[in-house]
Design an enzyme around this catalytic site. Structure first.
Site, PDB file in Angstrom:
ATOM      1  N   GLU A  81       1.173  -5.841   0.762  1.00 49.87           N
ATOM      2  CA  GLU A  81      -0.200  -5.461   0.449  1.00 49.87           C
ATOM      3  C   GLU A  81      -1.081  -5.591   1.676  1.00 49.87           C
ATOM      4  OE1 GLU A  81      -0.583  -6.189  -4.239  1.00 49.87           O
ATOM      5  OE2 GLU A  81      -1.216  -7.881  -3.021  1.00 49.87           O
ATOM      6  N   CYS A 324      -8.256 -13.445  -0.628  1.00 51.21           N
ATOM      7  CA  CYS A 324      -7.359 -14.342   0.104  1.00 51.21           C
ATOM      8  C   CYS A 324      -6.487 -15.120  -0.853  1.00 51.21           C
ATOM      9  CB  CYS A 324      -8.141 -15.376   0.885  1.00 51.21           C
ATOM     10  SG  CYS A 324      -9.287 -14.691   2.016  1.00 51.21           S
TER      11      CYS A 324
END
Ligand code: SAH
Length: 331
Positions: A81, A324
């Site tokens: 990703e 994150c």
């Protein structure tokens, strides 16, 4: 995608032709060789045969399109990703992965749960930026952070080679000062980076101000405890004179108490050390929670009183699991 060895194919071509083709790929960000003009038919055929421009990916957008996530399929079927963060001031930051999965298994991080599959090649690192450069053109990708999946310093050689391509005026021409590597703290990587003569930024995922706590959150701390990590950072600063950014997640009751702030003040005793406070993104199935606003205020006050410079990271991309520590290709 298979582009970085294109010089080989073009080795008998005149300089202007090489320039023209690189400009098409890395400046005009073409999606297919048919988008080029004024290139001899024979050469186009050769390029089509040997240098696929195709990148297979699925795209996810947040409702306001401030964040985009690409799930890229690699040639061997594995997936990674990559995230684009669009800032209000026209900066476009790509958050790049360096490995498929991650071997470090930090307790709070979703990527760690995937385990580690393999390092990414230079092509696979660079194609992450190409995906978004093509989508966003004519706007430019202005910033790169190696804060996606994986530990960049465990794939040191390919990460540095990719950075040189991103930085190179013949390719992406992204300023070194706009490129950051984040590491969980691999001293050999920090040591090698200081000798590269690259003006890129270094960030350390610290997340705990003492060895006991850091070991429980980040197993890598057993191998490289804080003394070793800070020794390599002192050497880095002595040689480069560059700042070091410490990322500090704020996790409710785990690392956000006054005692932690005071310990943090003690270890960050260098004017070139900065702290970036990061809100914890909660992960399904994990016990950790984001810190309460009240604890965050107290924490910040202690840093302020002791003149530790800090910034706060803003929340991005949670709706599409692009924030994150949320990057995993499982869903
Ligand atoms: N392995 C490198 C690169 C990954 S960067 C490193 O550790 O620095 C990804 C950043 O997101 C790291 O600072 C990581 O600690 C942080 N992170 C992991 N899980 C998170 C979560 N749930 N919420 C917010 N940040 C997280």
């Amino acid at each position: 995608m298979n582009l970085l060895n294109i010089n080989q194919t073009l080795k008998n071509e005149p300089a202007f032709r090489i320039k023209q083709i690189k400009k098409a790929i890395f400046y005009n960000f073409i999606n297919s060789w048919n988008e080029t003009s004024n290139i001899p038919k024979k050469l186009i055929e050769l390029l089509k045969e040997n240098h696929s421009l195709e990148i297979k990916y699925q795209l996810f957008n947040t409702p306001k399109n401030k964040t985009k996530k690409a799930l890229i399929e690699l040639n061997d079927g594995l997936q990674i990703e990559t995230v684009l963060l669009k800032h209000k001031d026209n900066r476009n930051t790509v958050c790049v992965s360096s490995q498929v999965g991650c071997p470090l298994a930090c307790k709070f991080c979703a990527t760690g749960d995937m385990g580690y599959k393999r390092n990414l090649t230079v092509d696979e690192i660079v194609e992450q930026i190409l995906v978004f450069a093509r989508l966003e053109k004519p706007s430019k990708i202005t910033n790169i952070v190696f804060m996606g999946m994986g530990e960049p310093f465990l794939n040191y050689k390919n990460v540095i080679e990719a950075i040189k391509i991103l930085n190179n005026p013949e390719y992406f021409n992204i300023g070194a000062r706009k490129i950051s590597i984040s590491t969980a703290g691999i001293p050999s990587g920090i040591k090698d980076l200081k000798n590269e003569k690259l003006q890129i930024n270094l960030a350390i995922s610290l997340h705990a101000p003492n060895n006991n706590l850091r070991e429980t959150l980040m197993p890598i701390n057993k191998k490289y405890p804080l003394q070793k990590l800070f020794k390599s950072l002192d050497d880095y600063i002595n040689q480069t004179g560059r700042k070091v950014m410490f990322e500090y997640l704020l996790i409710d009751k785990i690392n956000d108490q006054e005692i932690h702030a005071k310990q943090l003040v003690k270890i960050l005793n260098n004017p070139l050390y900065l702290v970036n406070l990061i809100p914890y993104n909660e992960i399904n199935g994990k016990i950790y929670k984001a810190s309460k606003p009240k604890s965050i205020e107290k924490f910040k006050n202690i840093l302020r009183k002791n003149k530790v410079q800090f910034t706060e990271r803003h929340y991005f991309g949670g709706e599409i699991k692009a924030a994150c520590g949320q990057l995993t290709t499982k869903n």
